[in-house]
Design an enzyme around this catalytic site. Structure first.
Site, short mmCIF file in Angstrom:
data_model
loop_
_atom_site.label_atom_id
_atom_site.label_comp_id
_atom_site.label_asym_id
_atom_site.label_seq_id
_atom_site.Cartn_x
_atom_site.Cartn_y
_atom_site.Cartn_z
N ASP A 64 -27.09 -10.81 8.42
CA ASP A 64 -28.17 -11.04 9.38
C ASP A 64 -27.70 -12.17 10.31
OD1 ASP A 64 -30.87 -11.17 10.45
OD2 ASP A 64 -31.10 -13.00 9.24
N THR A 100 -28.74 -6.90 12.22
CA THR A 100 -29.73 -7.76 12.86
C THR A 100 -30.94 -7.00 13.40
OG1 THR A 100 -30.02 -9.40 14.64
CG2 THR A 100 -28.46 -7.64 15.07
#
Length: 247
Positions: free
Chosen positions: A10, A44
């Site tokens: 992430d 993401t």
């Protein structure tokens, strides 16, 4: 001997510190992981245009997962799969935002981001990917979440305690990581997923090693296999040192 073949990271609250930077320590250990044969990818909630500069800093030519799995890229600028969001749903989500006193809302289309200050003239002329709401009043977020749970065909998550991210049902970082594993020829049990928010939760559950950041939301920490340092303590570098390249 490298135990894991894929490292899915992430960006906000994970790879990036609170100043939105990648620390030199994180860069160094990502480079070491790549050199050892680990496929390091960005995973993401951001759209491709805002995720790309971060990936370019790391000089990665690996797959990318953007908008929470709504898009999978074979490598930067080369799309592999895109799951659009039904435009009627976007219209409904937009109307809900207008009906509730929400501080901010935004939506990703393939041609950019539209938001509370700049909405699109013709909603049907765009290909949509994700919708989001933001408010620092927890009761506003809770009310919206409750309402959205009654709708069909949505995947709900967040990238901070103050927002709600809405994707089409079935779209998640977990499903996208599984697809990337197929692309590179490994099993999801050989993947490490690192994150801090609810949009990372499915991936953290599904991966061979699910890692929560030290600054992660409690619900994420509760389900992770391990908790690493915070995003300001080079938590990603610690994961690589302690679990991926550990002899």
């Amino acid at each position: 001997m490298v135990r894991y073949k894929l490292l899915a990271l992430d960006l906000d609250g994970t790879l990036l510190n609170d100043r939105q930077e990648i620390s030199e320590e994180n860069k160094k250990w990502i480079r070491k992981a790549s050199e050892a044969g680990v496929t390091v990818i960005a995973s993401t909630g951001r759209g491709f245009p805002t995720a790309l500069p971060i990936v370019e800093q790391l000089e990665l030519q690996t797959p990318m997962i953007t908008v929470n799995g709504g898009e999978i890229w074979t490598k930067p600028n080369s799309i592999h799969r895109r799951i659009p969001m039904d435009t009627d749903k976007i219209m409904k989500l937009h109307m809900l935002a207008e009906r509730h006193p929400v501080a901010w809302f935004w939506a990703y289309a393939t041609d950019g981001i539209y938001n509370k200050e700049k909405w699109v003239d013709d909603t049907y002329s765009r290909t949509w990917l994700k919708f989001g709401y933001y408010d620092e009043d927890a009761s506003v977020i809770a009310k919206l979440w409750e309402e959205l749970l009654t709708w069909e065909g949505l995947e709900l998550s967040n990238s901070s305690p103050f927002n709600i991210e809405v994707n089409p049902a079935g779209v998640s970082k977990a499903a996208a990581i599984e697809e990337v594993c197929r692309m590179i020829g490994c099993d999801i049990s050989e993947a490490v997923a690192v994150g801090d928010s609810l949009n990372d939760l499915a991936a953290i559950r599904a991966a061979g090693l699910g890692v929560a950041m030290g600054n992660a939301q409690d619900a994420v920490k509760a389900e992770a296999d391990v908790v690493t340092g915070t995003n300001n303590e080079h938590g990603v570098a610690q994961v690589i040192q302690n679990y991926i390249l550990k002899a």
